[in-house]
Design a protein around this motif. Structure first.
Motif, mmCIF file in Angstrom:
data_model
loop_
_atom_site.group_PDB
_atom_site.id
_atom_site.type_symbol
_atom_site.label_atom_id
_atom_site.label_comp_id
_atom_site.label_asym_id
_atom_site.label_seq_id
_atom_site.Cartn_x
_atom_site.Cartn_y
_atom_site.Cartn_z
ATOM 1 N N LEU A 198 0.832 -1.202 0.000
ATOM 2 C CA LEU A 198 0.000 0.000 0.000
ATOM 3 C C LEU A 198 0.868 1.255 0.000
ATOM 4 C CD1 LEU A 198 -2.779 1.367 0.149
ATOM 5 C CD2 LEU A 198 -2.618 1.170 2.657
ATOM 6 N N ALA A 199 1.893 1.277 0.844
ATOM 7 C CA ALA A 199 2.802 2.434 0.902
ATOM 8 C C ALA A 199 3.410 2.689 -0.469
ATOM 9 C CB ALA A 199 3.884 2.201 1.950
ATOM 10 N N GLY A 200 3.858 1.638 -1.124
ATOM 11 C CA GLY A 200 4.451 1.785 -2.449
ATOM 12 C C GLY A 200 3.455 2.293 -3.475
ATOM 13 N N LEU A 201 2.252 1.738 -3.457
ATOM 14 C CA LEU A 201 1.228 2.159 -4.414
ATOM 15 C C LEU A 201 0.812 3.618 -4.203
ATOM 16 C CD1 LEU A 201 -1.023 -1.048 -4.449
ATOM 17 C CD2 LEU A 201 0.441 -0.212 -6.312
ATOM 18 N N LEU A 202 0.812 4.052 -2.949
ATOM 19 C CA LEU A 202 0.418 5.430 -2.655
ATOM 20 C C LEU A 202 1.587 6.410 -2.754
ATOM 21 C CD1 LEU A 202 -1.962 4.897 0.408
ATOM 22 C CD2 LEU A 202 -2.599 5.348 -1.980
ATOM 23 N N GLY A 203 2.806 5.876 -2.818
ATOM 24 C CA GLY A 203 3.982 6.747 -2.865
ATOM 25 C C GLY A 203 4.248 7.424 -1.536
ATOM 26 N N LEU A 204 3.920 6.712 -0.444
ATOM 27 C CA LEU A 204 4.108 7.250 0.900
ATOM 28 C C LEU A 204 5.149 6.438 1.652
ATOM 29 C CD1 LEU A 204 0.356 7.665 1.955
ATOM 30 C CD2 LEU A 204 1.907 9.457 1.153
ATOM 31 N N ASP A 205 5.758 7.045 2.671
ATOM 32 C CA ASP A 205 6.649 6.257 3.516
ATOM 33 C C ASP A 205 5.789 5.351 4.404
ATOM 34 O OD1 ASP A 205 6.492 7.422 6.419
ATOM 35 O OD2 ASP A 205 6.654 9.177 5.111
ATOM 36 N N LEU A 206 6.402 4.335 4.941
ATOM 37 C CA LEU A 206 5.692 3.314 5.700
ATOM 38 C C LEU A 206 5.004 3.879 6.949
ATOM 39 C CD1 LEU A 206 5.019 0.335 5.675
ATOM 40 C CD2 LEU A 206 7.184 -0.098 6.837
ATOM 41 N N ASP A 207 5.687 4.760 7.675
ATOM 42 C CA ASP A 207 5.097 5.314 8.898
ATOM 43 C C ASP A 207 3.859 6.154 8.594
ATOM 44 O OD1 ASP A 207 7.005 4.085 10.439
ATOM 45 O OD2 ASP A 207 8.310 5.838 10.532
ATOM 46 N N THR A 208 3.881 6.912 7.525
ATOM 47 C CA THR A 208 2.714 7.702 7.132
ATOM 48 C C THR A 208 1.566 6.782 6.754
ATOM 49 O OG1 THR A 208 4.111 9.527 6.390
ATOM 50 C CG2 THR A 208 1.867 9.445 5.497
ATOM 51 N N THR A 209 1.872 5.715 6.046
ATOM 52 C CA THR A 209 0.852 4.745 5.641
ATOM 53 C C THR A 209 0.209 4.102 6.862
ATOM 54 O OG1 THR A 209 2.061 4.331 3.601
ATOM 55 C CG2 THR A 209 0.420 2.689 4.244
ATOM 56 N N VAL A 210 1.018 3.695 7.822
ATOM 57 C CA VAL A 210 0.480 3.094 9.055
ATOM 58 C C VAL A 210 -0.406 4.109 9.773
ATOM 59 C CG1 VAL A 210 1.103 2.229 11.358
ATOM 60 C CG2 VAL A 210 2.326 1.395 9.332
ATOM 61 N N GLY A 211 0.008 5.346 9.838
ATOM 62 C CA GLY A 211 -0.795 6.385 10.478
ATOM 63 C C GLY A 211 -2.139 6.573 9.800
ATOM 64 N N LYS A 212 -2.154 6.579 8.483
ATOM 65 C CA LYS A 212 -3.406 6.739 7.750
ATOM 66 C C LYS A 212 -4.323 5.543 7.984
ATOM 67 C CE LYS A 212 -1.830 9.979 4.248
ATOM 68 N NZ LYS A 212 -2.573 11.095 4.819
#
Length: 122
Positions: free
Chosen positions: A27-41
Motif C-alpha cells: 500500500l505504501a508503495g502504491l500510494l507513494g508514501l513512507d511506511l510510517d505515514t501509511t500506518v498512520g493513515k
C-alpha cells in the motif's frame, strides 16, 4: 451512522507487525508514501471504523471521498481505493462495496461482545 458502545471503543487491535506487513508495504508503495505515514493513515481509518461500532469491517456505505477524508488523503479518492484494494487492505464485498480485510477477526469480535454485554446490562 456513528454508534457508541460505552467503554468498548477506546481501543482497537493492530497487528504488532503492521510495519512489516506485505499488504501495508505494498500500500505504501502504491500510494507513494513512507511506511510510517501509511500506518498512520490506516490507524485513522481503523479508529474511525472501531468508533462507529462496526463489527464486520464493511465500509461500502462510505463514499470514496469521505473515506479519503477520514484517512487525510488529499489526492484522488479513487487512487486511494484502488491502492487499498490492490494491496489487499480492502476486500470487495458481494455487493461491490468494501470490507477491511481481517477486521472481524481482529476487532469485530470484541465489538460484538461489547454490544451484547451492553444490551444485556441495559
Amino acid at each position: 451512522p456513528m454508534r457508541s458502545i460505552r467503554g468498548a471503543l477506546s481501543w482497537f487491535s493492530v497487528d504488532c507487525c503492521i510495519h512489516t506487513s506485505p499488504k501495508v508495504m505494498k500500500l505504501a508503495g502504491l500510494l507513494g508514501l513512507d511506511l510510517d505515514t501509511t500506518v498512520g493513515k490506516l490507524c485513522r481509518l481503523y479508529a474511525w471504523v472501531k468508533m462507529s461500532g462496526n463489527e464486520d469491517g464493511y465500509i461500502g456505505f462510505v463514499p470514496d471521498d469521505e473515506l479519503a477524508g477520514i484517512m487525510r488523503w488529499s489526492k484522488k479518492p479513487s487512487a486511494l481505493i484502488e491502492a487499498m484494494t490492490g494491496s489487499g487492505i480492502l476486500d470487495i464485498a458481494e455487493d461491490g462495496g468494501y470490507v477491511l480485510h481481517g477486521w472481524y477477526e481482529r476487532n469485530g469480535k470484541s465489538t460484538e461482545k461489547a454490544r451484547k454485554d451492553s444490551a444485556r446490562k441495559a
